[in-house]
Write a protein that holds these residues in place. Structure first.
Motif, PDB file in Angstrom:
ATOM      1  N   PRO A  83       2.833 148.044  32.033  1.00 40.06           N
ATOM      2  CA  PRO A  83       1.648 148.230  32.878  1.00 40.06           C
ATOM      3  C   PRO A  83       1.886 147.629  34.264  1.00 40.06           C
ATOM      4  CG  PRO A  83       1.271 146.481  31.282  1.00 40.06           C
ATOM      5  CD  PRO A  83       2.599 147.082  30.946  1.00 40.06           C
ATOM      6  N   VAL A  84       1.304 148.258  35.272  1.00 41.32           N
ATOM      7  CA  VAL A  84       1.479 147.819  36.657  1.00 41.32           C
ATOM      8  C   VAL A  84       0.112 147.521  37.270  1.00 41.32           C
ATOM      9  CG1 VAL A  84       2.344 148.454  38.948  1.00 41.32           C
ATOM     10  CG2 VAL A  84       3.540 149.262  36.906  1.00 41.32           C
ATOM     11  N   ILE A  85       0.016 146.393  37.964  1.00 43.26           N
ATOM     12  CA  ILE A  85      -1.164 146.094  38.792  1.00 43.26           C
ATOM     13  C   ILE A  85      -0.677 146.022  40.222  1.00 43.26           C
ATOM     14  CG2 ILE A  85      -3.094 144.526  39.232  1.00 43.26           C
ATOM     15  CD1 ILE A  85      -2.695 143.405  36.408  1.00 43.26           C
ATOM     16  N   VAL A  86      -1.185 146.899  41.070  1.00 45.18           N
ATOM     17  CA  VAL A  86      -0.696 146.979  42.444  1.00 45.18           C
ATOM     18  C   VAL A  86      -1.833 146.777  43.439  1.00 45.18           C
ATOM     19  CG1 VAL A  86      -0.855 149.524  42.396  1.00 45.18           C
ATOM     20  CG2 VAL A  86       0.585 148.410  44.116  1.00 45.18           C
ATOM     21  N   ASN A  87      -1.611 145.865  44.358  1.00 41.20           N
ATOM     22  CA  ASN A  87      -2.525 145.645  45.471  1.00 41.20           C
ATOM     23  C   ASN A  87      -2.054 146.556  46.600  1.00 41.20           C
ATOM     24  OD1 ASN A  87      -3.620 144.603  47.864  1.00 41.20           O
ATOM     25  ND2 ASN A  87      -2.438 142.713  47.755  1.00 41.20           N
ATOM     26  N   ILE A  88      -2.918 147.476  47.045  1.00 38.79           N
ATOM     27  CA  ILE A  88      -2.456 148.512  47.964  1.00 38.79           C
ATOM     28  C   ILE A  88      -3.537 148.851  48.990  1.00 38.79           C
ATOM     29  CG2 ILE A  88      -3.155 150.364  46.370  1.00 38.79           C
ATOM     30  CD1 ILE A  88      -0.588 151.875  47.259  1.00 38.79           C
ATOM     31  N   HIS A  89      -3.100 149.061  50.230  1.00 33.77           N
ATOM     32  CA  HIS A  89      -4.046 149.405  51.295  1.00 33.77           C
ATOM     33  C   HIS A  89      -4.328 150.900  51.368  1.00 33.77           C
ATOM     34  CE1 HIS A  89      -5.157 145.847  53.512  1.00 33.77           C
ATOM     35  NE2 HIS A  89      -3.922 145.388  53.442  1.00 33.77           N
ATOM     36  N   ASN A  90      -3.338 151.708  51.047  1.00 35.31           N
ATOM     37  CA  ASN A  90      -3.442 153.155  51.223  1.00 35.31           C
ATOM     38  C   ASN A  90      -4.218 153.776  50.064  1.00 35.31           C
ATOM     39  OD1 ASN A  90      -2.799 155.997  51.176  1.00 35.31           O
ATOM     40  ND2 ASN A  90      -1.146 155.561  52.620  1.00 35.31           N
ATOM     41  N   VAL A  91      -5.468 154.171  50.325  1.00 40.09           N
ATOM     42  CA  VAL A  91      -6.345 154.694  49.275  1.00 40.09           C
ATOM     43  C   VAL A  91      -5.803 155.996  48.700  1.00 40.09           C
ATOM     44  CG1 VAL A  91      -8.661 155.573  48.773  1.00 40.09           C
ATOM     45  CG2 VAL A  91      -8.385 153.568  50.246  1.00 40.09           C
ATOM     46  N   ALA A  92      -5.314 156.891  49.562  1.00 42.61           N
ATOM     47  CA  ALA A  92      -4.790 158.179  49.094  1.00 42.61           C
ATOM     48  C   ALA A  92      -3.600 157.982  48.162  1.00 42.61           C
ATOM     49  CB  ALA A  92      -4.399 159.049  50.289  1.00 42.61           C
ATOM     50  N   LEU A  93      -2.737 157.043  48.513  1.00 42.55           N
ATOM     51  CA  LEU A  93      -1.568 156.745  47.686  1.00 42.55           C
ATOM     52  C   LEU A  93      -1.995 156.164  46.342  1.00 42.55           C
ATOM     53  CD1 LEU A  93       1.469 157.082  48.304  1.00 42.55           C
ATOM     54  CD2 LEU A  93       1.523 154.669  48.973  1.00 42.55           C
ATOM     55  N   ALA A  94      -2.982 155.291  46.387  1.00 43.14           N
ATOM     56  CA  ALA A  94      -3.503 154.703  45.147  1.00 43.14           C
ATOM     57  C   ALA A  94      -4.085 155.787  44.237  1.00 43.14           C
ATOM     58  CB  ALA A  94      -4.562 153.650  45.473  1.00 43.14           C
ATOM     59  N   LYS A  95      -4.863 156.696  44.811  1.00 43.27           N
ATOM     60  CA  LYS A  95      -5.489 157.760  44.013  1.00 43.27           C
ATOM     61  C   LYS A  95      -4.444 158.686  43.404  1.00 43.27           C
ATOM     62  CE  LYS A  95      -9.516 159.488  45.446  1.00 43.27           C
ATOM     63  NZ  LYS A  95     -10.577 160.058  46.319  1.00 43.27           N
ATOM     64  N   ARG A  96      -3.354 158.867  44.118  1.00 46.23           N
ATOM     65  CA  ARG A  96      -2.296 159.777  43.641  1.00 46.23           C
ATOM     66  C   ARG A  96      -1.542 159.216  42.433  1.00 46.23           C
ATOM     67  NH1 ARG A  96       2.424 162.387  47.528  1.00 46.23           N
ATOM     68  NH2 ARG A  96       3.842 163.038  45.868  1.00 46.23           N
ATOM     69  N   PHE A  97      -1.309 157.897  42.420  1.00 49.68           N
ATOM     70  CA  PHE A  97      -0.422 157.330  41.402  1.00 49.68           C
ATOM     71  C   PHE A  97      -1.110 156.469  40.351  1.00 49.68           C
ATOM     72  CE2 PHE A  97       2.588 158.324  44.794  1.00 49.68           C
ATOM     73  CZ  PHE A  97       3.604 158.925  44.062  1.00 49.68           C
ATOM     74  N   CYS A  98      -2.358 156.085  40.568  1.00 51.54           N
ATOM     75  CA  CYS A  98      -2.995 155.106  39.680  1.00 51.54           C
ATOM     76  C   CYS A  98      -4.013 155.763  38.759  1.00 51.54           C
ATOM     77  CB  CYS A  98      -3.656 154.005  40.505  1.00 51.54           C
ATOM     78  SG  CYS A  98      -2.453 153.167  41.581  1.00 51.54           S
ATOM     79  N   GLN A  99      -4.127 155.221  37.561  1.00 44.50           N
ATOM     80  CA  GLN A  99      -5.097 155.727  36.593  1.00 44.50           C
ATOM     81  C   GLN A  99      -6.444 155.002  36.700  1.00 44.50           C
ATOM     82  OE1 GLN A  99      -1.673 154.891  35.330  1.00 44.50           O
ATOM     83  NE2 GLN A  99      -1.455 156.940  36.189  1.00 44.50           N
ATOM     84  N   ARG A 100      -6.401 153.810  37.280  1.00 38.45           N
ATOM     85  CA  ARG A 100      -7.631 153.022  37.418  1.00 38.45           C
ATOM     86  C   ARG A 100      -7.636 152.370  38.783  1.00 38.45           C
ATOM     87  NH1 ARG A 100      -8.977 147.687  33.776  1.00 38.45           N
ATOM     88  NH2 ARG A 100     -10.992 147.112  34.703  1.00 38.45           N
TER      89      ARG A 100
END
Length: 254
Positions: free
Chosen positions: A203-220
């Motif tokens: 499992p990965v927990i990522v702190n990220i600024h780019n919302v579009a990138l987060a939506k593309r790769f993250c399930q939650r």
């Protein structure tokens, strides 16, 4: 037997200055699968939350429960043993510049070695073979003997991911892993992290600024503002109204 890789965070508070909390009683349960993104404006406590989990930052109060332990209370040997199960990918890569790419990846095994063997860099043939396999997976097999300071930012982050996976972690934390990279490289890095972690069920927990990138790769996605969680849901549930609440006002698009 299935390993429980979930994390329960209870009442987590962090104050760098007494009476001024950066984290204001965070309560979260993060499942031991997939990629969870933490989004929010700068200064809202995203990096602090990630760094409290592996104790790079000391929590002021609260619990961080992981595999039967409260990470917030561990000390000494127990903390070192827990940390080796928590991989970390850093914003600024945190490589040892004078070492080669291969040597940097192999440092992911140091936590499993005696102090003497670690000092001598006495890695097993199995470790060396796995490091080559990981370098191949991140597209850097031909750079194994290059010094880290000769690499581009994207290449350094690939080394950082390989090093973290080399730990055989039970969970992977990524603190703004793409913020110093260009858009194309950012996508490649997220893709790489998702693929490598996915194949190993990390499992990965990522702190990220780019919302579009987060939506593309993250399930939650977990949205934070002002040291509190204000959104917790799937990418499809994240609305413009949620984004206004997280980032403030209309100008949330970065």
């Amino acid at each position: 037997m299935t390993v429980d890789r979930s994390i329960q965070i209870r009442g987590l508070v962090k104050e760098y200055k007494r009476g001024v909390p950066v984290l204001k009683g965070i309560d979260l349960t993060i499942a031991g699968e997939g990629i969870t993104a933490i989004i929010g404006p700068s200064g809202t406590g995203k990096s602090t939350l990630i760094r409290c989990i592996n104790r790079l930052v000391e929590p002021t109060s609260g619990e961080i429960l992981f595999q039967g332990m409260d990470l917030a209370k561990l000390k000494g040997t127990e903390l070192r043993m827990a940390r080796r199960r928590i991989g970390m990918v850093f914003q600024e890569f945190n490589l040892v510049e004078r070492l080669t790419v291969m040597e940097n990846v192999l440092t992911g095994r140091l936590g499993y070695m005696s102090a003497f063997k670690a000092w001598l860099r006495k890695f097993t043939p199995e470790d060396i073979e796995e490091a080559f396999t990981l370098l191949d997976a991140v597209g850097l097999a031909s750079f194994a003997n290059q010094r880290a300071d000769a690499l581009s930012g994207g290449q350094r982050q690939r080394v950082g991911i390989a090093r973290a996976v080399m730990q055989h972690p039970e969970i992977l934390l990524a603190d703004e892993p793409t913020s110093s990279l260009d858009p194309k490289t950012s996508v490649e890095i997220m893709e790489l992290m998702a693929n490598l972690a996915g194949k190993r069920n990390i499992p990965v927990i990522v702190n990220i600024h780019n919302v579009a990138l987060a939506k593309r790769f993250c399930q939650r996605m977990i949205g934070m503002t002002g040291g509190k969680v204000v959104f917790d849901g799937t990418p499809s549930q994240l609305s413009d109204e949620n984004l206004k609440q997280i980032y403030g006002g209309e100008n949330w698009i970065e």
